[in-house]
Design a protein around this motif. Sequence first.
Motif, short mmCIF file in Angstrom:
data_model
loop_
_atom_site.label_atom_id
_atom_site.label_comp_id
_atom_site.label_asym_id
_atom_site.label_seq_id
_atom_site.Cartn_x
_atom_site.Cartn_y
_atom_site.Cartn_z
N ASP A 36 37.40 40.29 25.22
CA ASP A 36 37.30 39.94 23.81
C ASP A 36 38.15 38.71 23.48
O ASP A 36 37.75 37.85 22.68
CB ASP A 36 37.73 41.11 22.94
N HIS A 37 39.33 38.63 24.10
CA HIS A 37 40.24 37.50 23.82
C HIS A 37 39.61 36.18 24.23
O HIS A 37 39.70 35.18 23.50
CB HIS A 37 41.56 37.71 24.56
N PHE A 38 38.96 36.14 25.40
CA PHE A 38 38.38 34.91 25.89
C PHE A 38 36.91 34.76 25.52
O PHE A 38 36.26 33.77 25.89
CB PHE A 38 38.52 34.83 27.42
N GLN A 39 36.37 35.77 24.80
CA GLN A 39 34.97 35.73 24.37
C GLN A 39 34.02 35.58 25.55
O GLN A 39 33.12 34.72 25.55
CB GLN A 39 34.76 34.61 23.36
N THR A 40 34.22 36.38 26.57
CA THR A 40 33.36 36.37 27.75
C THR A 40 32.71 37.73 27.90
O THR A 40 33.14 38.72 27.32
CB THR A 40 34.18 36.07 29.01
N GLY A 41 31.68 37.79 28.72
CA GLY A 41 31.05 39.08 29.03
C GLY A 41 31.90 39.86 30.02
O GLY A 41 32.91 39.37 30.53
N ARG A 42 31.50 41.06 30.30
CA ARG A 42 32.27 41.90 31.21
C ARG A 42 32.22 41.41 32.65
O ARG A 42 33.10 41.71 33.44
CB ARG A 42 31.77 43.35 31.12
N GLU A 43 31.18 40.64 32.98
CA GLU A 43 31.08 40.16 34.35
C GLU A 43 32.24 39.25 34.70
O GLU A 43 32.70 39.22 35.84
CB GLU A 43 29.75 39.43 34.58
N PHE A 44 32.75 38.47 33.73
CA PHE A 44 33.87 37.56 33.99
C PHE A 44 35.10 38.32 34.48
O PHE A 44 35.66 38.02 35.53
CB PHE A 44 34.21 36.77 32.72
N PHE A 45 35.53 39.32 33.71
CA PHE A 45 36.71 40.09 34.12
C PHE A 45 36.40 40.86 35.40
O PHE A 45 37.26 40.97 36.29
CB PHE A 45 37.12 41.05 33.00
N SER A 46 35.19 41.38 35.51
CA SER A 46 34.81 42.12 36.71
C SER A 46 34.92 41.24 37.94
O SER A 46 35.39 41.68 39.00
CB SER A 46 33.37 42.64 36.59
N PHE A 47 34.51 39.97 37.81
CA PHE A 47 34.58 39.07 38.96
C PHE A 47 36.01 38.73 39.31
O PHE A 47 36.36 38.60 40.49
CB PHE A 47 33.78 37.79 38.70
N ALA A 48 36.88 38.58 38.29
CA ALA A 48 38.29 38.31 38.56
C ALA A 48 38.92 39.46 39.34
O ALA A 48 39.66 39.25 40.30
CB ALA A 48 39.04 38.07 37.25
N ILE A 49 38.61 40.70 38.93
CA ILE A 49 39.13 41.87 39.65
C ILE A 49 38.48 41.97 41.02
O ILE A 49 39.14 42.33 42.02
CB ILE A 49 38.86 43.15 38.84
N ALA A 50 37.19 41.64 41.11
CA ALA A 50 36.51 41.67 42.40
C ALA A 50 37.12 40.65 43.36
O ALA A 50 37.35 40.94 44.54
CB ALA A 50 35.02 41.38 42.21
N LEU A 51 37.43 39.45 42.85
CA LEU A 51 38.08 38.43 43.67
C LEU A 51 39.45 38.89 44.12
O LEU A 51 39.85 38.68 45.28
CB LEU A 51 38.19 37.13 42.87
#
Length: 404
Positions: A36-51
């Motif tokens: 919500d803070h960066f106004q991105t979809g869930r895939e963005f945070f998911s990819f950061a955690i995946a990386l």
Amino acid sequence: MSIFRFPILVWLGIGILIISLGIRQSFGIFMMPISDHFQTGREFFSFAIALQNLLFGVFQPFVGMASDRWGSKRILIIGSISYALGLYLTSIAVEPSLLYLSLGALVGLGLSATSYVIILGVVAKVVPAQHAAKAFGLTTAAGSFGMFAMIPGAQTLLSDFGWQQALQVFAMLCSLIVVFALFMRTANKNSSTAAATNAATENQTLKEALKEAFSNKSYWLIHAGFFVCGFHVMFIATHLPSYLADKHLPASSAAMALAYVGIFNIFGSYFWGVMADKYSKRHVMSALYLMRTVVIAGFVSLPVTEHTAAIFGGAIGFCWLGTVPLTSGLVRQMFGARYLSTLYGLVFFTHQVGSFLGAWAGGRIYDYYGSYEPIWWSTVVMAFIAALIHLPINDKPVPRLAMA
């Protein structure tokens, strides 16, 4: 051997895992506020955690080799610094792409150098072989206690101060890892424990150990099973809070479900470790994955309520990281303790490939289908396949150890 008679080094390792893995398992509840803070979809945070999880695994074999060669103390200190820096930079990020470096790479390196592979490698050198799986189970349970302790605290920090301050508090906690590491006296080949190890193990080179493991078919089956474990753990840890929110459950229900995962895994990890000392590890591993199959299938089949979420947390928690003492115990039983950090580190890399796909695919499939249902049922099928994979494993010591 009573758990109270384990060497002090084991208890220092437990303290490190409580902090390191407790913080890691809380990342799922940061998904929605950071997205919500960066106004991105869930895939963005998911990819950061995946990386983060992929790099966690990529660094693991090299970190394990470094620990086997130079000792665990230096590796733990370097890892804690990287972990703290990654958390702090995430908290002050102004561009979402920075999270790939901070939450992804730096935290991934920090986790790699402060978690199971390093600690279990140390424990294997100071605990007798007949009690190794029990010690591994107790050590694994420490990470679960950290999960139980950290997640409610993280939820409180999020509610009272926001996600940035919560991550900064976690960064400061990493300094305790340095304190514990300074008191760890690394076992080496001149120690009394290592001196008692048979010559067949001590005279083996790293290159010979790798060749021996890679030519063993059962070693690759262990890799395949641990891949499934990684997929399960990171998909659930990362996406369960969002899945429950989609079912209109309060945030507290997700925090409580994950806390139940942590507290029941304390008992589960030790239980599976004790079972591994008494029965065939491959049969115990198959039983664990069959239990996962039933638990996950039941959860996605029944209506999702606060009560079923809590029950699921406890049930999946009981078989959450019981794979760690079983898998590391299998590797030690088959190949010995000398290069456990290296050989288990390679297996853990495969685990983290699974973690990468579990964290990323959950977000990708949700954004594409608008539902988590396809990925949930995929985890059920994978759990059943993993139960079958472990049956043909030959868990007897390799000829080198058997002859000795």
